[in-house]
Each structure stands twice: as structure tokens, then as C-alpha cells.
Design a protein around this motif. Structure first.
Motif, PDB file in Angstrom:
ATOM      1  N   ALA A  83       0.842  -1.199   0.000  1.00  0.00           N
ATOM      2  CA  ALA A  83       0.000   0.000   0.000  1.00  0.00           C
ATOM      3  C   ALA A  83       0.876   1.248   0.000  1.00  0.00           C
ATOM      4  N   LYS A  84       0.617   2.125  -0.940  1.00  0.00           N
ATOM      5  CA  LYS A  84       1.394   3.362  -1.005  1.00  0.00           C
ATOM      6  C   LYS A  84       0.790   4.386  -0.051  1.00  0.00           C
ATOM      7  N   PRO A  85       1.610   5.247   0.507  1.00  0.00           N
ATOM      8  CA  PRO A  85       1.083   6.273   1.426  1.00  0.00           C
ATOM      9  C   PRO A  85       0.355   7.375   0.662  1.00  0.00           C
ATOM     10  N   VAL A  86      -0.527   8.050   1.372  1.00  0.00           N
ATOM     11  CA  VAL A  86      -1.122   9.277   0.851  1.00  0.00           C
ATOM     12  C   VAL A  86      -0.209  10.407   1.303  1.00  0.00           C
ATOM     13  N   LYS A  87       0.438  11.037   0.379  1.00  0.00           N
ATOM     14  CA  LYS A  87       1.409  12.073   0.726  1.00  0.00           C
ATOM     15  C   LYS A  87       0.710  13.416   0.905  1.00  0.00           C
ATOM     16  N   LEU A  88       0.928  14.023   2.070  1.00  0.00           N
ATOM     17  CA  LEU A  88       0.372  15.338   2.361  1.00  0.00           C
ATOM     18  C   LEU A  88       1.491  16.367   2.447  1.00  0.00           C
ATOM     19  N   LEU A  89       1.120  17.623   2.254  1.00  0.00           N
ATOM     20  CA  LEU A  89       2.084  18.714   2.314  1.00  0.00           C
ATOM     21  C   LEU A  89       2.156  19.277   3.731  1.00  0.00           C
ATOM     22  N   LYS A  90       3.357  19.376   4.247  1.00  0.00           N
ATOM     23  CA  LYS A  90       3.565  19.934   5.587  1.00  0.00           C
ATOM     24  C   LYS A  90       4.268  21.286   5.456  1.00  0.00           C
ATOM     25  N   PRO A  91       3.550  22.382   5.766  1.00  0.00           N
ATOM     26  CA  PRO A  91       4.192  23.704   5.695  1.00  0.00           C
ATOM     27  C   PRO A  91       5.276  23.828   6.775  1.00  0.00           C
ATOM     28  N   VAL A  92       6.440  24.299   6.396  1.00  0.00           N
ATOM     29  CA  VAL A  92       7.565  24.437   7.328  1.00  0.00           C
ATOM     30  C   VAL A  92       8.131  25.854   7.228  1.00  0.00           C
ATOM     31  N   TYR A  93       8.240  26.508   8.366  1.00  0.00           N
ATOM     32  CA  TYR A  93       8.844  27.851   8.413  1.00  0.00           C
ATOM     33  C   TYR A  93      10.209  27.759   9.076  1.00  0.00           C
ATOM     34  N   GLU A  94      11.220  28.214   8.356  1.00  0.00           N
ATOM     35  CA  GLU A  94      12.583  28.236   8.880  1.00  0.00           C
ATOM     36  C   GLU A  94      12.858  29.615   9.501  1.00  0.00           C
ATOM     37  N   LYS A  95      12.880  29.649  10.830  1.00  0.00           N
ATOM     38  CA  LYS A  95      13.029  30.926  11.529  1.00  0.00           C
ATOM     39  C   LYS A  95      14.402  31.549  11.303  1.00  0.00           C
ATOM     40  N   ASP A  96      15.439  30.713  11.225  1.00  0.00           N
ATOM     41  CA  ASP A  96      16.810  31.225  11.116  1.00  0.00           C
ATOM     42  C   ASP A  96      17.014  32.073   9.864  1.00  0.00           C
ATOM     43  N   ASN A  97      16.527  31.565   8.728  1.00  0.00           N
ATOM     44  CA  ASN A  97      16.710  32.313   7.480  1.00  0.00           C
ATOM     45  C   ASN A  97      15.421  32.920   6.944  1.00  0.00           C
ATOM     46  N   ASN A  98      14.362  32.857   7.773  1.00  0.00           N
ATOM     47  CA  ASN A  98      13.083  33.495   7.423  1.00  0.00           C
ATOM     48  C   ASN A  98      12.554  33.017   6.068  1.00  0.00           C
ATOM     49  N   THR A  99      12.514  31.703   5.905  1.00  0.00           N
ATOM     50  CA  THR A  99      12.009  31.121   4.656  1.00  0.00           C
ATOM     51  C   THR A  99      10.885  30.141   4.949  1.00  0.00           C
ATOM     52  N   PHE A 100      10.116  29.868   3.933  1.00  0.00           N
ATOM     53  CA  PHE A 100       8.965  28.969   4.050  1.00  0.00           C
ATOM     54  C   PHE A 100       9.033  27.947   2.929  1.00  0.00           C
ATOM     55  N   THR A 107       0.999   9.459   5.004  1.00  0.00           N
ATOM     56  CA  THR A 107      -0.165   9.094   5.812  1.00  0.00           C
ATOM     57  C   THR A 107      -0.825   7.870   5.200  1.00  0.00           C
ATOM     58  N   TYR A 108      -1.652   7.191   6.026  1.00  0.00           N
ATOM     59  CA  TYR A 108      -2.245   5.918   5.589  1.00  0.00           C
ATOM     60  C   TYR A 108      -3.696   5.813   6.039  1.00  0.00           C
ATOM     61  N   TYR A 109      -4.457   5.070   5.268  1.00  0.00           N
ATOM     62  CA  TYR A 109      -5.796   4.669   5.702  1.00  0.00           C
ATOM     63  C   TYR A 109      -5.634   3.516   6.685  1.00  0.00           C
ATOM     64  N   LEU A 110      -6.467   3.475   7.706  1.00  0.00           N
ATOM     65  CA  LEU A 110      -6.330   2.477   8.763  1.00  0.00           C
ATOM     66  C   LEU A 110      -6.439   1.048   8.230  1.00  0.00           C
ATOM     67  N   ASP A 111      -7.356   0.822   7.293  1.00  0.00           N
ATOM     68  CA  ASP A 111      -7.577  -0.545   6.819  1.00  0.00           C
ATOM     69  C   ASP A 111      -6.431  -1.059   5.951  1.00  0.00           C
ATOM     70  N   GLU A 112      -5.426  -0.213   5.682  1.00  0.00           N
ATOM     71  CA  GLU A 112      -4.286  -0.662   4.884  1.00  0.00           C
ATOM     72  C   GLU A 112      -3.048  -0.916   5.740  1.00  0.00           C
ATOM     73  N   LEU A 113      -3.228  -0.878   7.064  1.00  0.00           N
ATOM     74  CA  LEU A 113      -2.111  -1.134   7.960  1.00  0.00           C
ATOM     75  C   LEU A 113      -2.127  -2.580   8.450  1.00  0.00           C
ATOM     76  N   GLU A 114      -0.948  -3.066   8.777  1.00  0.00           N
ATOM     77  CA  GLU A 114      -0.802  -4.446   9.224  1.00  0.00           C
ATOM     78  C   GLU A 114      -1.643  -4.733  10.466  1.00  0.00           C
ATOM     79  N   ILE A 115      -1.756  -3.738  11.361  1.00  0.00           N
ATOM     80  CA  ILE A 115      -2.512  -3.941  12.601  1.00  0.00           C
ATOM     81  C   ILE A 115      -3.977  -4.230  12.321  1.00  0.00           C
ATOM     82  N   SER A 116      -4.507  -3.681  11.252  1.00  0.00           N
ATOM     83  CA  SER A 116      -5.911  -3.915  10.906  1.00  0.00           C
ATOM     84  C   SER A 116      -6.130  -5.350  10.440  1.00  0.00           C
ATOM     85  N   LYS A 117      -5.085  -5.950   9.909  1.00  0.00           N
ATOM     86  CA  LYS A 117      -5.195  -7.315   9.393  1.00  0.00           C
ATOM     87  C   LYS A 117      -5.162  -8.340  10.511  1.00  0.00           C
ATOM     88  N   HIS A 118      -4.415  -8.045  11.566  1.00  0.00           N
ATOM     89  CA  HIS A 118      -4.223  -9.031  12.629  1.00  0.00           C
ATOM     90  C   HIS A 118      -5.069  -8.782  13.869  1.00  0.00           C
TER      91      HIS A 118
END
Length: 279
Positions: A83-100, A107-118
């Protein structure tokens, strides 16, 4: 310079919203359901989940660490099979150089994890407004006090808080209202529309409309919480009044009725506190 993979994902979001999100009823409903159950996520991440439509048709994703926390398990959760992950965007602000910039998180759907199977995993995420209602132990009392049709009045007053609704034409206003009725009608115990209006959006306005839909859905529970808090405060005031204080009791009931008609108590108090101009 923006990383190529981030730029590619941003292009995919744009393409999804313009070419797919409003294409038909089923795709549109999937998008707004993702917004309903992920009110803490940004509009672009909701689009990423909505466009990743697996056979399970899930609406909620989480990182592996977050699933561990929610399920209260220390098991080593690994994606089930390939199962491939669902890739989400995480906004990151770098305070040292004032960049974004954006990072990607898996991320994953619960029913696609091993724990859901067992293991028999029972997890049902309630919508944000359901959680608000559940926290109010006296919600049934509120429903009894409020006049018939209070839901419709509250929705109208909620929509008028947004400039884009105020400046929209009648057709688009009805579209936004039907959206709220459809998304939250079951929780508010009101009849939901079977069909949305046949409004067609131009490609150049679809992203703006998508963001407006996200704003309406993700902020609704906050306004509803405030509405119930005001009701609770008024109900307590009524309960604290003695029989001898009939005038105050009458005034408080009047405030309760105004609230049920969509009149903000705070705005009412503010207007009364402002001095009037002398002629």
C-alpha cells in the motif's frame, strides 16, 4: 527553488480541483466529506486525500505515529502489503533564514495497515460538529427550548459572517447554503437537499470556490460551539433567577428567543452600550 516533486504535487492539486472536484456529484461529495472529517487540515491537503480514492473509499488518513497514539498501541504498524502512502504537504517555516517551504509526510488509511489485518480495530471518527454536540450533555434541552426552524436561521446567520457569501449572487448563495445543509443536516436533524444547484463554475474560479467550501465546512463547528455556549450561559441565568425577579426572567427569555432567531447576543449588548448621538 521549489523542489520538483513538490511542484508536481501542487500541479496535481490544481488539476484535480479544476478538472475533477466539480465534475460530478460523487466526486464532489467525496471532496466535501474529506473536508468534514479533517477540519484541522488545509484545503490543499483535503484535495490530496480526495484525489487519492482507494477501493476502501476512506476519508481519514493519519501518520503511523498518529495511528499508534489514537489506537493506544505500541505495535509496529507497517503499511499492509504494498500500500502506497497518501502524501500530504507539511508547511515548514525556517526561523533562522526566514524562509517557508513544504515537506512531504506519509499518511495511511487504517484498513491498509498491518494492525488492521491481525487485530479487530474499532475506530470511528466523528465529525467535528458531532464532537461538539457530544460534549454538551444538555444538548437535548437546547433542542427543546429553541423554536422550530432554528437550524435554518443559524445557518443563515453563519453564512452571513463570510464576505464571499455576502457578495455572491442568489444562485451561488443557494449553492453555499445547500452545501451546509447537505454536510451537517443529519447532525442538526434537518432535511438535507437531494441535489445541489446546477451552478457551473468557470475554471478560473474553481480553486477560489474550493477554498470557500473548505472554510465554510472547517469553521462550522467553531461557530456552533459558540452558539451553544451562549445558549448555555442564558439557560444558567434563567435557572439562577428567583420567582421575585420576574422582570429579569422575562428579559432573559427575550434574549433566548433572539438567539434562536439568529441574533447575536454579543452584538446586541454592544449596540446597547454605544452612546447615541444627541440631536
Amino acid at each position: 527553488m521549489m523542489e520538483e516533486n513538490i511542484k508536481k504535487i501542487l500541479d496535481q492539486i490544481r488539476e484535480h480541483i479544476i478538472n475533477c472536484a466539480f465534475k460530478n456529484k460523487s466526486i464532489f461529495i467525496r471532496n466535501i466529506k474529506v473536508m468534514k472529517f479533517n477540519t484541522e487540515l488545509e484545503w490543499f491537503n483535503c484535495a490530496l486525500i480526495a484525489m487519492d480514492c482507494r477501493p476502501s473509499n476512506r476519508f481519514i488518513v493519519n501518520t503511523l505515529q498518529r495511528w499508534d497514539y489514537i489506537l493506544g498501541t505500541d505495535d509496529e504498524n507497517k503499511p499492509f502489503l504494498n500500500a502506497k502512502p497518501v502524501k500530504l504537504l507539511k508547511p515548514v517555516y525556517e526561523k533562522d533564514n526566514n524562509t517557508f517551504h513544504f515537506d512531504l509526510i506519509d499518511t495511511y488509511y487504517l484498513d491498509e495497515l498491518e494492525i488492521s489485518k491481525h487485530k479487530k480495530v474499532k475506530y470511528t471518527r466523528k465529525s467535528s460538529i458531532e464532537r461538539v454536540i457530544d460534549k454538551k450533555k444538555n444538548y437535548a434541552e437546547f433542542e427543546r427550548i429553541l423554536k422550530n426552524g432554528w437550524q435554518d436561521i443559524f445557518i443563515e446567520s453563519y453564512l452571513k459572517m463570510f464576505d464571499f457569501y455576502h457578495f455572491s449572487d442568489k444562485t451561488k448563495q443557494m449553492f453555499y447554503k445547500n452545501l451546509i445543509l447537505f454536510v451537517f443536516g443529519e447532525e442538526l436533524k434537518i432535511k438535507t437537499p437531494h441535489e445541489f444547484s446546477s451552478i457551473k463554475f468557470k475554471d478560473e474560479e474553481k480553486i477560489t470556490v474550493y477554498r470557500h467550501l473548505h472554510e465554510l465546512i472547517s469553521c462550522f463547528h467553531i461557530a456552533f460551539q459558540s452558539y451553544l455556549d451562549e445558549l448555555e450561559a442564558l439557560q444558567k441565568e434563567i435557572g439562577d433567577l428567583s420567582v421575585e425577579q420576574s422582570r429579569l426572567r422575562s428579559e432573559t427569555h427575550d434574549l433566548m428567543e433572539k438567539l434562536s432567531k439568529g441574533i447575536s447576543i454579543k452584538e446586541e449588548e454592544k449596540s446597547q452600550a454605544e452612546p447615541t448621538e444627541s440631536k
